[in-house]
Design a protein around this motif. Structure first.
Motif, PDB file in Angstrom:
ATOM      1  N   ASP A   1       0.857  -1.177   0.000  1.00 47.57           N
ATOM      2  CA  ASP A   1       0.000   0.000   0.000  1.00 47.57           C
ATOM      3  C   ASP A   1       0.896   1.231   0.000  1.00 47.57           C
ATOM      4  O   ASP A   1       1.583   1.489   0.995  1.00 47.57           O
ATOM      5  CB  ASP A   1      -0.924  -0.001   1.216  1.00 47.57           C
ATOM      6  N   SER A   2       0.895   1.960  -1.116  1.00 48.24           N
ATOM      7  CA  SER A   2       1.699   3.186  -1.247  1.00 48.24           C
ATOM      8  C   SER A   2       3.160   2.941  -0.874  1.00 48.24           C
ATOM      9  O   SER A   2       3.785   3.730  -0.168  1.00 48.24           O
ATOM     10  CB  SER A   2       1.113   4.301  -0.367  1.00 48.24           C
ATOM     11  N   GLY A   3       3.694   1.823  -1.347  1.00 43.47           N
ATOM     12  CA  GLY A   3       5.099   1.530  -1.110  1.00 43.47           C
ATOM     13  C   GLY A   3       5.376   0.795   0.175  1.00 43.47           C
ATOM     14  O   GLY A   3       6.481   0.281   0.372  1.00 43.47           O
ATOM     15  N   ASN A   4       4.413   0.731   1.096  1.00 41.26           N
ATOM     16  CA  ASN A   4       4.588  -0.006   2.343  1.00 41.26           C
ATOM     17  C   ASN A   4       4.123  -1.447   2.154  1.00 41.26           C
ATOM     18  O   ASN A   4       3.158  -1.715   1.432  1.00 41.26           O
ATOM     19  CB  ASN A   4       3.795   0.651   3.470  1.00 41.26           C
ATOM     20  N   SER A   5       4.806  -2.355   2.806  1.00 41.62           N
ATOM     21  CA  SER A   5       4.500  -3.774   2.666  1.00 41.62           C
ATOM     22  C   SER A   5       3.971  -4.337   3.975  1.00 41.62           C
ATOM     23  O   SER A   5       4.383  -3.909   5.061  1.00 41.62           O
ATOM     24  CB  SER A   5       5.753  -4.546   2.243  1.00 41.62           C
ATOM     25  N   PHE A   6       3.086  -5.320   3.869  1.00 43.82           N
ATOM     26  CA  PHE A   6       2.459  -5.905   5.047  1.00 43.82           C
ATOM     27  C   PHE A   6       2.303  -7.408   4.869  1.00 43.82           C
ATOM     28  O   PHE A   6       2.068  -7.896   3.751  1.00 43.82           O
ATOM     29  CB  PHE A   6       1.066  -5.307   5.287  1.00 43.82           C
ATOM     30  N   LEU A   7       2.418  -8.103   5.971  1.00 45.03           N
ATOM     31  CA  LEU A   7       1.940  -9.478   6.072  1.00 45.03           C
ATOM     32  C   LEU A   7       0.593  -9.405   6.782  1.00 45.03           C
ATOM     33  O   LEU A   7       0.511  -8.900   7.902  1.00 45.03           O
ATOM     34  CB  LEU A   7       2.908 -10.346   6.870  1.00 45.03           C
ATOM     35  N   ARG A   8      -0.448  -9.876   6.126  1.00 44.96           N
ATOM     36  CA  ARG A   8      -1.788  -9.845   6.731  1.00 44.96           C
ATOM     37  C   ARG A   8      -2.229 -11.264   7.034  1.00 44.96           C
ATOM     38  O   ARG A   8      -2.285 -12.122   6.134  1.00 44.96           O
ATOM     39  CB  ARG A   8      -2.799  -9.175   5.813  1.00 44.96           C
ATOM     40  N   VAL A   9      -2.564 -11.492   8.277  1.00 45.41           N
ATOM     41  CA  VAL A   9      -3.140 -12.766   8.703  1.00 45.41           C
ATOM     42  C   VAL A   9      -4.603 -12.510   9.047  1.00 45.41           C
ATOM     43  O   VAL A   9      -4.912 -11.712   9.936  1.00 45.41           O
ATOM     44  CB  VAL A   9      -2.398 -13.343   9.923  1.00 45.41           C
ATOM     45  N   LYS A  10      -5.504 -13.178   8.347  1.00 46.46           N
ATOM     46  CA  LYS A  10      -6.938 -13.064   8.607  1.00 46.46           C
ATOM     47  C   LYS A  10      -7.401 -14.355   9.264  1.00 46.46           C
ATOM     48  O   LYS A  10      -7.043 -15.451   8.810  1.00 46.46           O
ATOM     49  CB  LYS A  10      -7.720 -12.826   7.304  1.00 46.46           C
ATOM     50  N   ILE A  11      -8.217 -14.228  10.290  1.00 41.17           N
ATOM     51  CA  ILE A  11      -8.688 -15.432  10.972  1.00 41.17           C
ATOM     52  C   ILE A  11     -10.109 -15.231  11.492  1.00 41.17           C
ATOM     53  O   ILE A  11     -10.435 -14.190  12.070  1.00 41.17           O
ATOM     54  CB  ILE A  11      -7.730 -15.853  12.102  1.00 41.17           C
ATOM     55  N   VAL A  12     -10.939 -16.225  11.240  1.00 41.12           N
ATOM     56  CA  VAL A  12     -12.324 -16.249  11.713  1.00 41.12           C
ATOM     57  C   VAL A  12     -12.412 -17.190  12.905  1.00 41.12           C
ATOM     58  O   VAL A  12     -11.976 -18.344  12.820  1.00 41.12           O
ATOM     59  CB  VAL A  12     -13.284 -16.739  10.610  1.00 41.12           C
ATOM     60  N   ASN A  13     -12.942 -16.705  14.012  1.00 39.17           N
ATOM     61  CA  ASN A  13     -13.312 -17.563  15.139  1.00 39.17           C
ATOM     62  C   ASN A  13     -14.825 -17.717  15.090  1.00 39.17           C
ATOM     63  O   ASN A  13     -15.568 -16.834  15.499  1.00 39.17           O
ATOM     64  CB  ASN A  13     -12.870 -16.951  16.465  1.00 39.17           C
ATOM     65  N   PHE A  14     -15.264 -18.849  14.570  1.00 43.26           N
ATOM     66  CA  PHE A  14     -16.695 -19.098  14.376  1.00 43.26           C
ATOM     67  C   PHE A  14     -17.352 -19.664  15.636  1.00 43.26           C
ATOM     68  O   PHE A  14     -18.561 -19.845  15.687  1.00 43.26           O
ATOM     69  CB  PHE A  14     -16.880 -20.071  13.209  1.00 43.26           C
ATOM     70  N   GLY A  15     -16.546 -19.939  16.640  1.00 49.87           N
ATOM     71  CA  GLY A  15     -17.058 -20.574  17.837  1.00 49.87           C
ATOM     72  C   GLY A  15     -17.388 -19.599  18.947  1.00 49.87           C
ATOM     73  O   GLY A  15     -17.137 -18.389  18.851  1.00 49.87           O
ATOM     74  N   SER A  16     -17.911 -20.146  20.038  1.00 50.12           N
ATOM     75  CA  SER A  16     -18.383 -19.325  21.155  1.00 50.12           C
ATOM     76  C   SER A  16     -17.335 -19.149  22.242  1.00 50.12           C
ATOM     77  O   SER A  16     -17.603 -18.538  23.274  1.00 50.12           O
ATOM     78  CB  SER A  16     -19.640 -19.943  21.750  1.00 50.12           C
ATOM     79  N   ASP A  17     -16.122 -19.702  22.045  1.00 49.56           N
ATOM     80  CA  ASP A  17     -15.036 -19.537  23.009  1.00 49.56           C
ATOM     81  C   ASP A  17     -14.016 -18.534  22.492  1.00 49.56           C
ATOM     82  O   ASP A  17     -13.801 -18.423  21.279  1.00 49.56           O
ATOM     83  CB  ASP A  17     -14.319 -20.866  23.258  1.00 49.56           C
ATOM     84  N   SER A  18     -13.378 -17.825  23.419  1.00 47.90           N
ATOM     85  CA  SER A  18     -12.251 -16.995  23.016  1.00 47.90           C
ATOM     86  C   SER A  18     -11.048 -17.907  22.764  1.00 47.90           C
ATOM     87  O   SER A  18     -11.002 -19.054  23.227  1.00 47.90           O
ATOM     88  CB  SER A  18     -11.933 -15.958  24.086  1.00 47.90           C
ATOM     89  N   VAL A  19     -10.076 -17.396  22.016  1.00 45.27           N
ATOM     90  CA  VAL A  19      -8.913 -18.202  21.635  1.00 45.27           C
ATOM     91  C   VAL A  19      -7.640 -17.416  21.914  1.00 45.27           C
ATOM     92  O   VAL A  19      -7.498 -16.267  21.464  1.00 45.27           O
ATOM     93  CB  VAL A  19      -8.959 -18.589  20.136  1.00 45.27           C
ATOM     94  N   SER A  20      -6.731 -18.030  22.644  1.00 42.35           N
ATOM     95  CA  SER A  20      -5.386 -17.488  22.812  1.00 42.35           C
ATOM     96  C   SER A  20      -4.553 -18.050  21.667  1.00 42.35           C
ATOM     97  O   SER A  20      -4.243 -19.251  21.636  1.00 42.35           O
ATOM     98  CB  SER A  20      -4.804 -17.895  24.162  1.00 42.35           C
ATOM     99  N   LEU A  21      -4.202 -17.188  20.730  1.00 43.00           N
ATOM    100  CA  LEU A  21      -3.582 -17.623  19.478  1.00 43.00           C
ATOM    101  C   LEU A  21      -2.132 -17.147  19.403  1.00 43.00           C
ATOM    102  O   LEU A  21      -1.844 -15.961  19.604  1.00 43.00           O
ATOM    103  CB  LEU A  21      -4.363 -17.065  18.286  1.00 43.00           C
ATOM    104  N   THR A  22      -1.255 -18.078  19.096  1.00 41.38           N
ATOM    105  CA  THR A  22       0.135 -17.736  18.816  1.00 41.38           C
ATOM    106  C   THR A  22       0.336 -17.733  17.312  1.00 41.38           C
ATOM    107  O   THR A  22       0.085 -18.747  16.645  1.00 41.38           O
ATOM    108  CB  THR A  22       1.096 -18.740  19.460  1.00 41.38           C
TER     109      THR A  22
END
Length: 658
Positions: free
Chosen positions: A561-582
């Motif tokens: 984006d305008s010369g800047n670079s990114f690693l994008r991680v997209k994640i869906v939590n479809f469940g009813s519990d929270s998730v501690s994600l590494t």
């Protein structure tokens, strides 16, 4: 857009997730478990693959008054008095009279100066001493005209009167009591039609206004083609700026138009005809869209769709009728005139300004050709008796005339080979949220040879969709992560429907809800914004490890984006519990910089939460700095959430293939 429910591949779906989707407050964390998971991204150039530039775009259908009374800014409904049909006298709805039957007589006749729409309105004033303010006619537009203080509105109408007359044209409140502006229009006594043009400047705001035309003089006046357009439209091309702005925010790579079932019609006589939707707007006959049950004057026609594609920077995808409607078909032996008609439509778009149809386009103000490189041969017609025979006639003729055009079949090739040639095939799915979530792996099993997939219509609908729920958007997001991973064979995808006028909720849910002056995005609209940078980005393999992984869906891309670079991680939590994600990443060509890294989360306290006019941002993405951004980091996923983690790279980390 299909009028039937499409539940494809249900037999291939994984077992449905055993999760609670009831009302559950995030604040009640003591009743929720916290799951753990790890997500590993291999960002090495060897395993990276470029996503097609065309992957995510938009599908527009004239449904729910998306165009007429929607993105097309014309304020007058039934402006040519043609909606009641060619036979007279006819219904002039939504036009109404000001006065009573002792003071005014209004009827349609066939005296118009326009040969393709011959119906006009004859108004006979009967009173010698008319009521104060006069008698006449008024038009409320599409559930009220949004008139705003200080803005200019361009009036065009055609009038005829054998004797000199004086008309008052006003913008007024829905009951006529509040006058926002008025102009006097003299009409010369003549047997010829006269074009009247006036600029009306509003002195006040009213969201449910009407246009009214009155007089105090006894006599007869004819009217035809009465148009009122805001002077301030998108690029001056006739589109509502605030609605187009929402489309621009999605950065669409393509625009599929004008339908859908709108293209087919319940009967062929009511199918969309491109020839009748081009040229001067006054001469367009309009037609009744019998699938979605309303009249369109076709001011938003083939040319305007091409222009909109150009204005959006999106590749146009022209969906044309292949001689098949919902209830009747043209035998392949007699399809030749339909084939010629489509070849003419392509010449209109792509031909030189000196060609027969290209010259018509040039006369409309666009001498340069439009780059039409995709066509869809029909809509949801696979399985009809004459579909394959008709398809081949169109395919062969277009291949000869335009070898570069990519042709899209209506038949699904995701689970078995097609029995006819095609560059792409259509895949439509409307289903419940659990099924669509589990369809994230649908194309994992599809053959890597043969035509590409165009997922041109997808959405969660019915019981768990409401008018656009968080739940629906989460399932759709999971499905799209699967399309990203399979973008070697999935070339395009678009949500449907795009728009709904709040006054015509024929099909729900939709991405954007609007009325005459307001608009908001449903969670599904905001979900699509998470994917807007994916077209043309690099996709990287990921691995999720967790006992809870059946409730998770994720993907990883690198983008610029305008010369800047990114690693994008997209994640869906479809469940009813929270998730501690590494999250950990390897293979990047540069280090991760916490400065400029962000987390964006779409969630709410209830999976069935929706946005509304009164609370348009109840469910919208929330962006916050990601201060712990690193090659390995810990994040928490809220229950029923969609998160995107943009990790800024210290220098360009995109592989050379980009």
């Amino acid at each position: 857009m299909g009028s039937k429910e499409v539940l494809r591949h249900a037999a291939l779906c994984l077992p449905l997730l055993l999760i609670s989707l009831g009302c559950q407050c995030l604040a009640s964390s003591e009743f929720q478990a916290t799951q753990t998971a790890t997500l590993k991204v291999d960002a090495s150039s060897q395993l990276a693959r470029k996503i097609p530039d065309t992957l995510f775009g938009m599908f527009f259908e004239e449904i729910n008054h998306a165009g007429a009374g929607g993105i097309w800014a014309e304020l007058v409904s039934n402006r040519g008095f043609e909606a009641g049909g060619p036979h007279t006298p006819s219904n002039i709805d939504p036009w109404s009279i000001i006065g009573d039957d002792s003071s005014i007589f209004v009827a349609t006749d066939r005296t118009s100066c326009f040969s393709r729409n011959i119906v006009a309105l004859r108004m006979e004033v009967l009173c010698d001493n008319c009521p104060a303010g006069g008698v006449g006619i008024y038009n409320p537009g599409f559930w009220g005209m949004n008139i705003e203080d200080g803005k200019t509105y361009n009036l065009i109408m055609y009038v005829k009167s054998a004797e000199a007359a004086e008309l008052t044209v006003s913008l007024a409140s829905s009951d006529g009591l509040q006058k926002l502006t008025s102009v006097t229009v003299p009409v010369a006594g003549t047997s010829n039609w006269t074009k009247v043009e006036q600029k009306l400047i509003a002195k006040g705001t009213n969201r449910t206004s009407r246009l009214q035309i009155t007089t105090n003089k006894k006599g007869v006046v004819w009217f035809d083609q009465v148009s009122l357009m805001p002077s301030d439209t998108f690029k001056g091309h006739g589109f509502r700026k605030e609605l187009i702005s929402m489309l621009l925010d999605l950065k669409p790579s393509f625009l599929r138009f004008p339908g859908g079932c709108f293209v087919e019609g319940e009967w062929l006589r009511n199918a969309f005809r491109w020839r009748e939707s081009i040229g001067p707007w006054e001469e367009r006959p309009g037609h009744f869209g019998d699938v979605w049950h309303y009249w369109t004057d076709d001011g938003l026609g083939y040319y305007e769709f091409l222009q909109l594609s150009e204005d959006l920077g999106a590749a146009p995808i022209w969906v044309f009728n292949n001689g098949i409607s919902h209830n009747d078909e043209v035998n392949t032996a007699a399809i030749a005139p339909f084939v010629k008609d489509v070849l003419d439509s392509l010449e209109f778009a792509r031909g030189s300004a000196n060609s027969t149809w290209g010259s018509v386009r040039a006369a409309m103000g666009h001498p340069e050709p439009f780059p039409v490189k995709y066509v869809a041969i029909g809509n949801e017609d696979c399985g009809k008796k004459f579909y394959v025979g008709n398809y081949l006639k169109f395919y062969n003729a277009i291949r000869v005339a335009y070898p570069d055009i990519q042709m899209i079949s209506n038949c699904d090739g995701s689970s078995r080979p097609l029995d006819h040639p095609a560059d792409l095939y259509d895949f439509h799915v409307y289903t419940d949220s659990k099924t669509l979530f589990n369809m994230k792996g649908t194309f994992d099993r599809t053959s890597r040879s043969g035509p590409k997939a165009f997922v041109s219509e997808y959405a969660v609908w019915r019981s768990d969709a409401g008018r656009g729920s968080l739940l629906a958007s989460l399932a759709e997001a999971a499905f799209l992560t699967g399309l990203e991973k399979n973008s070697d064979i999935v070339q395009m995808a678009s949500y449907a429907p795009l728009f709904v006028n709040d006054n015509d909720q024929t099909w729900n849910p939709d991405a954007i809800v609007f009325n005459s002056w307001q608009q908001y995005g449903t969670p599904s609209y905001w979900m699509q914004k998470f994917f807007r940078e994916s077209s043309g980005a690099m996709i990287h393999p990921i691995t999720i490890s967790s006992s809870y992984s059946s409730s998770l869906a994720a993907s990883a891309i690198t983008w610029q984006d305008s010369g800047n670079s990114f690693l994008r991680v997209k994640i869906v939590n479809f469940g009813s519990d929270s998730v501690s994600l590494t999250i950990s990443s390897t293979g990047l060509q540069a280090s991760i910089n916490a400065l400029g890294s962000n987390a964006t989360v779409l969630t709410s306290s209830n999976v069935m939460d929706e946005n509304t006019f009164s609370n348009p941002k109840k469910v919208v993405p929330v962006v916050s700095p990601l201060r712990n951004a690193a090659e390995q980091m810990q994040v928490t996923l809220a229950p029923h959430s969609f998160s995107a983690f943009d990790l800024a790279l210290a220098q360009s980390a995109l592989v050379a293939e980009m």
